[in-house]
Design a protein around this motif. Structure first.
Motif, PDB file in Angstrom:
ATOM      1  N   GLU A 184       0.663  -0.980   0.085  1.00 56.16           N
ATOM      2  CA  GLU A 184      -0.042  -0.233  -0.033  1.00 56.16           C
ATOM      3  C   GLU A 184       0.987   1.208  -0.085  1.00 56.16           C
ATOM      4  OE1 GLU A 184      -3.371   1.006  -0.016  1.00 56.16           O
ATOM      5  OE2 GLU A 184      -3.624  -1.121  -0.977  1.00 56.16           O
ATOM      6  N   ALA A 185       1.951   1.205   0.953  1.00 55.45           N
ATOM      7  CA  ALA A 185       2.950   2.457   0.907  1.00 55.45           C
ATOM      8  C   ALA A 185       3.508   2.517  -0.469  1.00 55.45           C
ATOM      9  CB  ALA A 185       3.817   2.225   1.996  1.00 55.45           C
ATOM     10  N   LEU A 186       4.033   1.479  -0.959  1.00 49.89           N
ATOM     11  CA  LEU A 186       4.573   1.410  -2.454  1.00 49.89           C
ATOM     12  C   LEU A 186       3.609   1.992  -3.423  1.00 49.89           C
ATOM     13  CD1 LEU A 186       6.557  -1.692  -2.629  1.00 49.89           C
ATOM     14  CD2 LEU A 186       7.549   0.653  -2.488  1.00 49.89           C
ATOM     15  N   ARG A 187       2.253   1.619  -3.451  1.00 52.64           N
ATOM     16  CA  ARG A 187       1.344   1.992  -4.285  1.00 52.64           C
ATOM     17  C   ARG A 187       1.059   3.709  -4.304  1.00 52.64           C
ATOM     18  NH1 ARG A 187      -3.890   3.571  -4.140  1.00 52.64           N
ATOM     19  NH2 ARG A 187      -4.004   2.730  -2.178  1.00 52.64           N
ATOM     20  N   GLU A 213       8.137  16.618  -2.674  1.00 55.75           N
ATOM     21  CA  GLU A 213       6.933  15.969  -1.828  1.00 55.75           C
ATOM     22  C   GLU A 213       7.092  14.597  -1.854  1.00 55.75           C
ATOM     23  OE1 GLU A 213       2.031  16.212  -3.235  1.00 55.75           O
ATOM     24  OE2 GLU A 213       3.486  17.210  -4.121  1.00 55.75           O
ATOM     25  N   VAL A 214       7.656  13.902  -2.869  1.00 56.44           N
ATOM     26  CA  VAL A 214       7.911  12.478  -2.867  1.00 56.44           C
ATOM     27  C   VAL A 214       8.700  11.934  -1.993  1.00 56.44           C
ATOM     28  CG1 VAL A 214       8.888  10.639  -4.325  1.00 56.44           C
ATOM     29  CG2 VAL A 214       7.600  12.457  -5.536  1.00 56.44           C
ATOM     30  N   PHE A 215       9.989  12.731  -1.705  1.00 52.62           N
ATOM     31  CA  PHE A 215      10.784  12.401  -0.490  1.00 52.62           C
ATOM     32  C   PHE A 215       9.977  12.518   0.709  1.00 52.62           C
ATOM     33  CE2 PHE A 215      14.197  13.849  -3.473  1.00 52.62           C
ATOM     34  CZ  PHE A 215      14.212  12.718  -4.468  1.00 52.62           C
ATOM     35  N   ALA A 216       9.286  13.656   1.027  1.00 56.60           N
ATOM     36  CA  ALA A 216       8.651  13.612   2.248  1.00 56.60           C
ATOM     37  C   ALA A 216       7.687  12.541   2.367  1.00 56.60           C
ATOM     38  CB  ALA A 216       7.817  15.057   2.529  1.00 56.60           C
ATOM     39  N   ALA A 217       7.021  12.033   1.516  1.00 52.86           N
ATOM     40  CA  ALA A 217       5.981  10.874   1.532  1.00 52.86           C
ATOM     41  C   ALA A 217       6.781   9.579   1.830  1.00 52.86           C
ATOM     42  CB  ALA A 217       5.121  10.700   0.246  1.00 52.86           C
ATOM     43  N   ILE A 218       7.820   9.403   1.006  1.00 52.76           N
ATOM     44  CA  ILE A 218       8.696   8.181   1.413  1.00 52.76           C
ATOM     45  C   ILE A 218       8.974   8.051   2.881  1.00 52.76           C
ATOM     46  CG2 ILE A 218      10.906   7.171   0.840  1.00 52.76           C
ATOM     47  CD1 ILE A 218      10.593   8.012  -1.758  1.00 52.76           C
ATOM     48  N   ALA A 219       9.505   9.212   3.457  1.00 51.25           N
ATOM     49  CA  ALA A 219       9.924   9.297   4.849  1.00 51.25           C
ATOM     50  C   ALA A 219       8.620   9.029   5.692  1.00 51.25           C
ATOM     51  CB  ALA A 219      10.659  10.573   5.302  1.00 51.25           C
ATOM     52  N   ALA A 220       7.628   9.517   5.478  1.00 56.50           N
ATOM     53  CA  ALA A 220       6.418   9.305   6.253  1.00 56.50           C
ATOM     54  C   ALA A 220       6.077   7.702   6.302  1.00 56.50           C
ATOM     55  CB  ALA A 220       5.356  10.445   5.790  1.00 56.50           C
ATOM     56  N   GLU A 221       5.771   7.193   4.965  1.00 56.22           N
ATOM     57  CA  GLU A 221       5.597   6.003   4.601  1.00 56.22           C
ATOM     58  C   GLU A 221       6.455   5.033   5.530  1.00 56.22           C
ATOM     59  OE1 GLU A 221       2.764   4.769   3.444  1.00 56.22           O
ATOM     60  OE2 GLU A 221       2.021   6.561   2.190  1.00 56.22           O
ATOM     61  N   GLU A 222       7.508   5.070   5.302  1.00 55.89           N
ATOM     62  CA  GLU A 222       8.634   4.197   6.126  1.00 55.89           C
ATOM     63  C   GLU A 222       8.564   4.392   7.514  1.00 55.89           C
ATOM     64  OE1 GLU A 222      12.156   3.339   4.550  1.00 55.89           O
ATOM     65  OE2 GLU A 222      12.066   3.646   2.510  1.00 55.89           O
ATOM     66  N   GLY A 223       8.358   5.512   8.196  1.00 52.64           N
ATOM     67  CA  GLY A 223       8.324   6.001   9.387  1.00 52.64           C
ATOM     68  C   GLY A 223       7.158   5.152  10.087  1.00 52.64           C
ATOM     69  N   ARG A 224       6.017   5.281   9.306  1.00 55.43           N
ATOM     70  CA  ARG A 224       4.685   4.605   9.871  1.00 55.43           C
ATOM     71  C   ARG A 224       4.877   3.146   9.852  1.00 55.43           C
ATOM     72  NH1 ARG A 224       2.453   8.418   6.146  1.00 55.43           N
ATOM     73  NH2 ARG A 224       1.660  10.199   7.249  1.00 55.43           N
ATOM     74  N   LEU A 225       5.639   2.627   8.899  1.00 59.34           N
ATOM     75  CA  LEU A 225       5.546   1.157   8.557  1.00 59.34           C
ATOM     76  C   LEU A 225       6.210   0.593   9.944  1.00 59.34           C
ATOM     77  CD1 LEU A 225       6.094   0.485   5.055  1.00 59.34           C
ATOM     78  CD2 LEU A 225       4.250  -0.408   6.114  1.00 59.34           C
ATOM     79  N   LEU A 226       7.411   1.297  10.248  1.00 55.87           N
ATOM     80  CA  LEU A 226       8.185   0.655  11.383  1.00 55.87           C
ATOM     81  C   LEU A 226       8.224   1.278  12.704  1.00 55.87           C
ATOM     82  CD1 LEU A 226      11.450   0.140   9.263  1.00 55.87           C
ATOM     83  CD2 LEU A 226       9.984  -1.546   9.908  1.00 55.87           C
TER      84      LEU A 226
END
Length: 737
Positions: free
Chosen positions: A198-201, A215-228
């Motif tokens: 879902e995060a990748l999508r 915007e993309v880099f901030a989203a990647i940081a947020a997605e990985e932070g929430r996952l772990l």
């Protein structure tokens, strides 16, 4: 390990040891059945752990029962506890205690086998945690997928309370726990997979809709932070100068992020970002004071104590890293850095696509800027206009704070031709920068090559007062060459401490080449205009000399000859009528020749223009025109001699062409000036269809007008009359330098 006060009566202990075997087996099977039934319902792991602790405690009539899990940091986490009386509370669920010494938990971890411990011989942090009422403890490992995952620990207040076959009776429960753990891990892994997908999508959708890189880099940081479940996640890009720049950040709390996007950190020390850069491998630091050396991912005021990091590799090259930080209460999971590395590998494609799109967008913006400057060059804009455009376009495109175009003087001083600033502190054009000192424009002058200076205020040299006043810390200069010689330099600078981006010199070169083309073109045009002006001036001087020679030579001789013929008539006898007739005809011919010669002389250098200026000269042309002329002249005083002469011949040529070809009834002549130029308009109502390429008169006239930097336009539609418009600057073209 903490324990409750226990022991029980001797009768209870004896009953545990001598009770009917069938009854003990039935009780054990019933307990196992209850746990198995619970397990079949797919409960949460915590429910299974709690149920196993209670069933084991009741079955073996222990004083304390605890389930623990081992982690890679040689510590145990309490998963479930049970106490028979509750007099003393065991360690709370979630507590984390270090391994070490001689105790059941440590021995299980070291050997992978059951262990019994007499607390008289026990040691280590786990043994020190009991309240003095425990006499014996027994531990059995929980094996999941072939490795020690945790253990079940039971404790007694006396040796007589222990059941002889407690280890074997616990085995059934540990197998059920292992099954529950394996199932839970499978569900957890599935949930992780779904979450990651879902995060990748979501990230892929952002990339697909061409979201901005930040915007993309901030989203990647947020997605990985929430996952772990990190407290702080920051994405870094490695720079060539042993530094890393934060490009995206996310925090679980509302507190300000200590290293937002744009923060730049020097590499070095025992810290996640530096170690990932050095090794190219995932890194984990738990409660390590050394982590505070170098970039401070362990931030005491934020309560951060543990950190993990994983590399970002794009096209086989270490591009950056992701750093995660965790508070003491919620350390990173044992496999957190492995999971982070795996997810980062998946996300690298999105990062590469974003970088490619950003590079393409940057290329498009650069080409658009170059096209705008090239359009100016093609329009024959002045070097000053082109230089100003180059400074602004380059400064904006490269994200500089200041941009200057300078022209060198013979002693190496630089004169600002154009300046631009994003801070509103632009230096005025025309400012002179002293030669010498350590600054990019001097280095370019001395070497003829690009120059770069990265440093602190004052690094640009003591003689570059302007740079010091503006707080410039870094600058890049590129030479501007025109006509095979060093003409000047293009300089961009920044007030920030970090260096300007690598490769900025190459990107500046495209702009300086256009500027050099504009300068060379302008100098060539100036040289051509000056040359043509000299030709026109020489031609006018020749015409004036011919007119003077005609007036002073042939004209005077013809006048003298006419007078001599007249005197001859006075001495002839009356009967010489035939000879008198010949003399009269000769005198008349001489008069006609004299008139033609005077007319020719007036065409070479009209006297009315010389004596009275353009207004009376145009009136003279109007009186002599074969087609009626209406004059509308708004001129104040005399104009430059070359301008008056060019305007006169333009009107004269037009009136001659009207008389010859236009079949017009009237001609309108207008003349006006403003602060910059004289504007003429000659318009007739004739048949039109004039072609400026068919006759030498208009071609010569065009050359004369353009030699003075003027413009000539002709509109002559068939049947619509002819309109000639001329604009002449009131200043003569400058000589090329």
């Amino acid at each position: 390990m903490s324990a409750c006060r226990g022991g029980g009566s001797a009768a209870e202990a004896e009953a545990r040891k001598t009770g009917p075997a069938d009854e003990g087996i039935a009780t054990e099977l019933e307990a196992l059945r209850r746990v198995a039934t619970l397990l079949a319902g797919g409960p949460r792991p915590e429910e299974v752990f709690s149920a196993v602790g209670a069933e084991v405690g009741r079955l073996l009539m222990v004083d304390v029962a605890v389930l623990v899990r081992y982690d890679l940091a040689r510590a145990v986490t309490i998963l479930a506890t049970w106490t028979r009386t509750g007099a003393v509370t065991p360690p709370r669920v979630g507590s984390r205690l270090p391994l070490g010494g001689r105790n059941a938990s440590t021995l299980i971890f070291q050997t992978g086998r059951p262990a019994r411990i007499d607390f008289a011989d026990a040691s280590g942090p786990l043994a020190d945690a009991h309240d003095g009422q425990i006499r014996w403890s027994l531990g059995v490992p929980i094996i999941v997928e072939g490795r020690i995952w945790g253990g079940v620990i039971v404790a007694y207040g006396s040796a007589t309370s222990m059941v002889a076959d407690a280890e074997s009776r616990l085995a059934g429960f540990t197998e059920l726990v292992a099954t529950a753990v394996a199932n839970a891990q499978a569900r957890l892994e599935l949930g992780k997979f779904v979450g990651e997908q879902e995060a990748l999508r979501r990230v892929a959708m952002m990339v697909a809709r061409a979201a901005a890189p930040e915007e993309v880099f901030a989203a990647i940081a947020a997605e990985e932070g929430r996952l772990l479940g990190s407290d702080l996640t920051v994405m870094f890009r490695y720079d060539p100068d042993q530094a890393a720049t934060a490009i995206g950040a996310w925090s679980r709390t509302d507190r300000p992020i200590p290293c937002p996007a744009g923060t730049r950190e020097r590499l070095g020390g025992q810290n996640v970002i530096s170690l990932v850069h050095a090794t190219g491998q995932p890194i984990r630091i738990d409660d390590d004071a050394n982590a505070r050396e170098g970039p401070a991912e362990v931030t005491s005021d934020c309560g951060i104590r543990s950190a993990i990091g994983a590399p970002i590799t794009i096209e086989g090259r270490l591009w950056g890293a992701i750093r995660m930080e965790f508070s003491p209460d919620e350390p990173p999971p044992p496999d957190a850095e492995t999971r982070l590395a795996a997810f980062t590998e998946l996300i690298a494609t999105a990062i590469a696509n974003t970088n490619a799109r950003a590079a393409l967008r940057g290329f498009a913006e650069e080409q658009a800027a170059l096209r705008r400057v090239a359009t100016l060059v093609a329009r024959a804009a002045t070097p000053e206009e082109v230089s100003a455009a180059v400074a602004e376009e380059a400064g904006r495109l490269l994200g500089a704070h200041h941009a200057w175009m300078t022209r060198y003087e013979p002693d190496g001083a630089a004169r600002l031709v154009a300046t631009w600033s994003s801070t509103g502190a632009a230096v005025p054009a025309g400012t002179r920068l002293s030669p010498g000192g350590r600054n990019v424009y001097t280095l370019v002058f001395q070497t003829g090559r690009t120059a770069r200076i990265d440093g602190s205020p004052g690094a640009l040299g003591p003689d570059c007062e302007i740079a010091s006043e503006l707080g410039v810390r870094a600058a890049v200069g590129v030479p501007v060459s025109a006509g095979g010689r060093l003409w000047g330099a293009m300089v961009v600078s920044s007030t920030q401490e970090e260096p300007l981006p690598a490769g900025i010199e190459a990107r500046l070169t495209g702009f300086t080449e256009l500027a050099a083309t504009a300068i060379a073109n302008a100098e060539a045009r100036a040289a051509l205009a000056a040359s043509r002006a000299r030709v026109v001036a020489a031609s006018d001087a020749t015409r004036h000399r011919i007119e003077r020679n005609v007036h002073d030579g042939a004209q005077q001789r013809l006048v003298s000859l006419a007078l001599r013929v007249s005197r001859l008539k006075t001495v002839l006898p009356p009967e010489a009528t035939e000879l008198t007739g010949h003399l009269d005809r000769a005198a008349a011919e001489i008069s006609r020749v004299l008139d033609e010669l005077r007319e020719l002389a007036r065409g070479l250098h009209p006297p009315a223009l010389t004596s009275g200026g353009l207004r009376p000269a145009l009136k003279t042309l109007a009186r002599r025109s074969a087609v009626p002329v209406r004059l509308d002249i708004a001129l104040d005083g005399r104009l430059p001699e070359q301008v008056e002469r060019a305007a006169y011949f333009a009107v004269a040529e037009s009136l001659t062409n009207v008389a010859k070809y236009a079949q017009a009834g009237v001609v309108d002549v207008e003349a006006r000036t403003d602060e910059r130029e004289l504007r003429l308009c000659v318009r007739d109502d004739g048949v039109g269809g004039a072609d400026p390429g068919r006759g030498s008169g208009l071609i010569a006239l065009t050359d004369r007008i353009e030699a003075l930097g003027g413009r000539l336009g002709l509109r002559s539609p068939p049947g619509g009359g002819t309109t000639l418009r001329v604009a002449l600057p009131l200043t003569t073209p400058p000589e090329p330098r």
